[in-house]
Design an enzyme around this catalytic site. Structure first.
Site, mmCIF file in Angstrom:
data_model
loop_
_atom_site.group_PDB
_atom_site.id
_atom_site.type_symbol
_atom_site.label_atom_id
_atom_site.label_comp_id
_atom_site.label_asym_id
_atom_site.label_seq_id
_atom_site.Cartn_x
_atom_site.Cartn_y
_atom_site.Cartn_z
ATOM 1 C CG ASP A 148 -14.266 16.977 4.943
ATOM 2 O OD1 ASP A 148 -13.607 15.942 5.177
ATOM 3 O OD2 ASP A 148 -14.361 17.467 3.800
ATOM 4 C CB SER A 199 -6.136 8.080 11.686
ATOM 5 O OG SER A 199 -6.692 9.246 11.145
ATOM 6 N N GLY A 222 0.820 -1.216 0.000
ATOM 7 C CA GLY A 222 0.000 0.000 0.000
ATOM 8 C C GLY A 222 0.853 1.264 0.000
ATOM 9 C CB ILE A 235 1.816 4.555 4.699
ATOM 10 C CG1 ILE A 235 0.798 5.672 4.450
ATOM 11 C CG2 ILE A 235 2.849 5.007 5.726
ATOM 12 C CD1 ILE A 235 -0.056 6.015 5.662
ATOM 13 C CG ASN A 262 -4.671 14.867 6.151
ATOM 14 O OD1 ASN A 262 -4.879 14.907 7.369
ATOM 15 N ND2 ASN A 262 -5.643 14.865 5.275
ATOM 16 C CG ASN A 287 -6.150 -8.613 0.675
ATOM 17 O OD1 ASN A 287 -5.694 -7.474 0.587
ATOM 18 N ND2 ASN A 287 -7.366 -8.864 1.097
ATOM 19 C CG ASN A 337 -7.259 10.309 0.670
ATOM 20 O OD1 ASN A 337 -7.110 9.119 0.460
ATOM 21 N ND2 ASN A 337 -7.752 10.770 1.792
ATOM 22 C CE LYS A 389 -6.841 3.116 10.786
ATOM 23 N NZ LYS A 389 -5.952 1.955 10.563
ATOM 24 C CE1 TYR A 442 -9.322 4.622 8.256
ATOM 25 C CE2 TYR A 442 -9.947 6.852 8.887
ATOM 26 C CZ TYR A 442 -8.974 5.916 8.618
ATOM 27 O OH TYR A 442 -7.662 6.262 8.738
HETATM 28 C C1 UD1 Z 1 -9.433 11.263 6.010
HETATM 29 C C2 UD1 Z 1 -9.553 10.837 7.445
HETATM 30 C C3 UD1 Z 1 -8.217 10.346 7.923
HETATM 31 C C4 UD1 Z 1 -7.776 9.212 7.065
HETATM 32 C C5 UD1 Z 1 -7.683 9.662 5.642
HETATM 33 C C6 UD1 Z 1 -7.344 8.445 4.817
HETATM 34 C C7 UD1 Z 1 -11.123 11.921 8.912
HETATM 35 C C8 UD1 Z 1 -11.467 13.165 9.622
HETATM 36 N N1 UD1 Z 1 -9.988 11.975 8.231
HETATM 37 O O1 UD1 Z 1 -8.624 12.428 5.997
HETATM 38 O O2 UD1 Z 1 -8.325 9.885 9.227
HETATM 39 O O3 UD1 Z 1 -6.572 8.698 7.513
HETATM 40 O O4 UD1 Z 1 -8.933 10.228 5.232
HETATM 41 O O5 UD1 Z 1 -8.013 8.329 3.651
HETATM 42 O O6 UD1 Z 1 -11.811 10.947 8.974
HETATM 43 N N2 UD1 Z 1 -10.815 17.724 -0.258
HETATM 44 C C9 UD1 Z 1 -11.353 18.495 -1.274
HETATM 45 N N3 UD1 Z 1 -11.604 17.911 -2.481
HETATM 46 C C10 UD1 Z 1 -11.350 16.576 -2.712
HETATM 47 C C11 UD1 Z 1 -10.790 15.803 -1.665
HETATM 48 C C12 UD1 Z 1 -10.544 16.414 -0.449
HETATM 49 O O7 UD1 Z 1 -11.604 19.681 -1.110
HETATM 50 O O8 UD1 Z 1 -11.618 16.096 -3.826
HETATM 51 C C13 UD1 Z 1 -10.498 18.371 1.033
HETATM 52 C C14 UD1 Z 1 -11.258 17.785 2.203
HETATM 53 O O9 UD1 Z 1 -12.468 18.458 2.395
HETATM 54 C C15 UD1 Z 1 -10.277 18.009 3.337
HETATM 55 C C16 UD1 Z 1 -8.899 17.934 2.677
HETATM 56 O O10 UD1 Z 1 -9.140 18.123 1.294
HETATM 57 O O11 UD1 Z 1 -10.432 19.306 3.842
HETATM 58 C C17 UD1 Z 1 -8.215 16.600 2.895
HETATM 59 O O12 UD1 Z 1 -9.112 15.553 2.548
HETATM 60 P P1 UD1 Z 1 -8.651 14.036 2.435
HETATM 61 O O13 UD1 Z 1 -7.413 13.947 1.638
HETATM 62 O O14 UD1 Z 1 -9.831 13.244 1.976
HETATM 63 O O15 UD1 Z 1 -8.255 13.625 3.906
HETATM 64 P P2 UD1 Z 1 -9.088 13.768 5.284
HETATM 65 O O16 UD1 Z 1 -10.530 13.766 5.048
HETATM 66 O O17 UD1 Z 1 -8.484 14.908 6.028
#
Ligand code: UD1
Length: 344
Positions: A300, A126, A11, A13, A181, A33, A201, A155, A151
């Site tokens: 979020d 996390s 994966g 990390i 992150n 897997n 993400n 954790k 999820y």
């Molecule tokens: C989430 C989880 C974190 C987990 C990680 C793994 C929560 C609070 N956080 O992180 O624990 O380890 O996922 O997948 O549960 N964003 C956009 N547009 C996009 C995608 C993201 O604006 O298309 C913004 C999101 O609103 C956020 C930031 O980017 O503010 C980061 O988002 P993301 O990368 O999905 O991570 P988290 O939600 O912070």
């Protein structure tokens, strides 16, 4: 040299951690897997570190196969348990899939450890366990908030399962690492994030938009109580993060732990907004990211960044890479993927 079992080692990390472990001479056995990764990752690992890790295609939920794996790869000294599902939205739709996968695999590890005389476990947790912290930056002592998603709950419960198990059997020890992150890729562009399907993400969505695979990035909300209205996170370079795992393993093997369960935040200590990430990515890479502001994404958190002082002082670990360099590495990786796709 000591032998480390890395579950989820193909994966995102996990693969970067395998490289760092092999670099300092550890023998590595990967169990994965391939449910959310690709076997070709092994090629990247070997290219960078000059060594192919042992690989077993096993689901960690499968106790019998894991038991046989421990029989085959004797004398494992420590486990780094990455293998888990991690898509927040999917976990809301399929909670049992998340509880079963993330928790049964952890329970299997903890049950198999005494049988195979493995004492040391590093667990991927996390910053999600803090929810929206009352105080920022957040320290390890901040209260755990009710989880926002199954999820996140896996954790929290995972951490509790480890604490209870070690409380009952002090022969074990564990280091729980709470990641903020993770972003970026290996500087060689041979390894990086490889999401299946549409990325959840931020960073993979940014790079896929930059390369033209996606038309437009959606920014989830600009009406948060932050300077520019978008959410703030602590974006940590994945290689920096990987190195913390090597230090955690060495700390346990060298009997340097202060208690049988230790918990560390792994972050930079700096918060950046979604709009700042987009702007910095555009500036350092000279590409445009078409984006539009859309409503907030459910679940979020508004803002969270780490106080990494405990990891800095106790582990002697600090996030070193700048966000500029990290965003360059993300783009180099995406471009390398495109080159490979063209060649196929
Ligand atoms: C989430 C989880 C974190 C987990 C990680 C793994 C929560 C609070 N956080 O992180 O624990 O380890 O996922 O997948 O549960 N964003 C956009 N547009 C996009 C995608 C993201 O604006 O298309 C913004 C999101 O609103 C956020 C930031 O980017 O503010 C980061 O988002 P993301 O990368 O999905 O991570 P988290 O939600 O912070």
């Amino acid at each position: 040299m000591a032998k480390i079992l890395v579950t989820g080692g193909t994966g995102y990390i996990g693969s970067h951690t395998v490289v760092e472990l092999q670099k300092v001479g550890f023998d590595v056995v990967i169990v994965d897997n391939l449910s959310n990764s690709n076997i070709d990752v092994l090629v990247g690992i070997e290219k960078i570190s000059g060594k192919a890790p042992a690989f077993e295609n096993i689901d960690c939920v499968d106790y019998v196969s894991m038991d046989k794996m421990f029989e085959k790869h004797k004398d494992i000294d420590a486990i780094i348990h990455f293998a888990a599902f991690k898509a927040v939205g999917e976990s809301v739709e399929k909670p049992l899939m998340y509880y079963r996968n993330n928790l049964v695999s952890l329970i299997n590890m903890l049950q198999l450890m005494p049988i195979h005389k493995v004492k040391n476990l590093v667990f991927s947790s996390s910053c999600t366990v803090y929810g929206q912290p009352d105080e920022l930056p957040v320290t390890e002592n901040a209260p755990i908030k009710i989880a926002q998603s199954p999820y996140g709950n896996t954790k929290q419960i995972g951490e509790e399962i480890i604490r209870d198990t070690i409380h009952a059997n002090s022969n074990y020890q564990s280091i729980i690492l709470r990641y903020f992150n993770p972003i970026g890729a290996h500087s060689s562009a041979e390894l990086g994030e490889l999401p299946n399907g549409v990325p959840n993400n931020l960073l993979p969505f940014v790079t896929q938009t930059a390369i033209g695979l996606r038309k437009q990035l959606q920014v989830f909300g600009n009406d948060y109580n932050t300077p520019d209205g978008s959410c703030i996170r602590d974006y940590i370079n994945v290689v920096d993060l990987a190195k913390a795992h090597v230090i955690a393993v060495q700390r346990m093997l060298n009997n340097k732990t202060k208690s049988n369960v230790e918990t560390f935040n792994l972050g930079t200590g700096t918060g950046l907004s979604v709009l700042e990430i987009i702007e910095t990515f555009e500036n350092v890479n000279g590409v445009k990211i078409p984006f539009k502001i859309v409503p907030r994404r459910e679940g979020d958190i508004e803002k969270v960044w780490a106080n990494p002082t405990y990891a800095n002082t106790e582990l002697g670990w600090t996030a070193k890479e700048t966000v500029e360099e990290t965003l360059r590495s993300s783009w180099a990786w995406e471009q390398n993927l495109a080159k490979r796709a063209k060649a196929e």
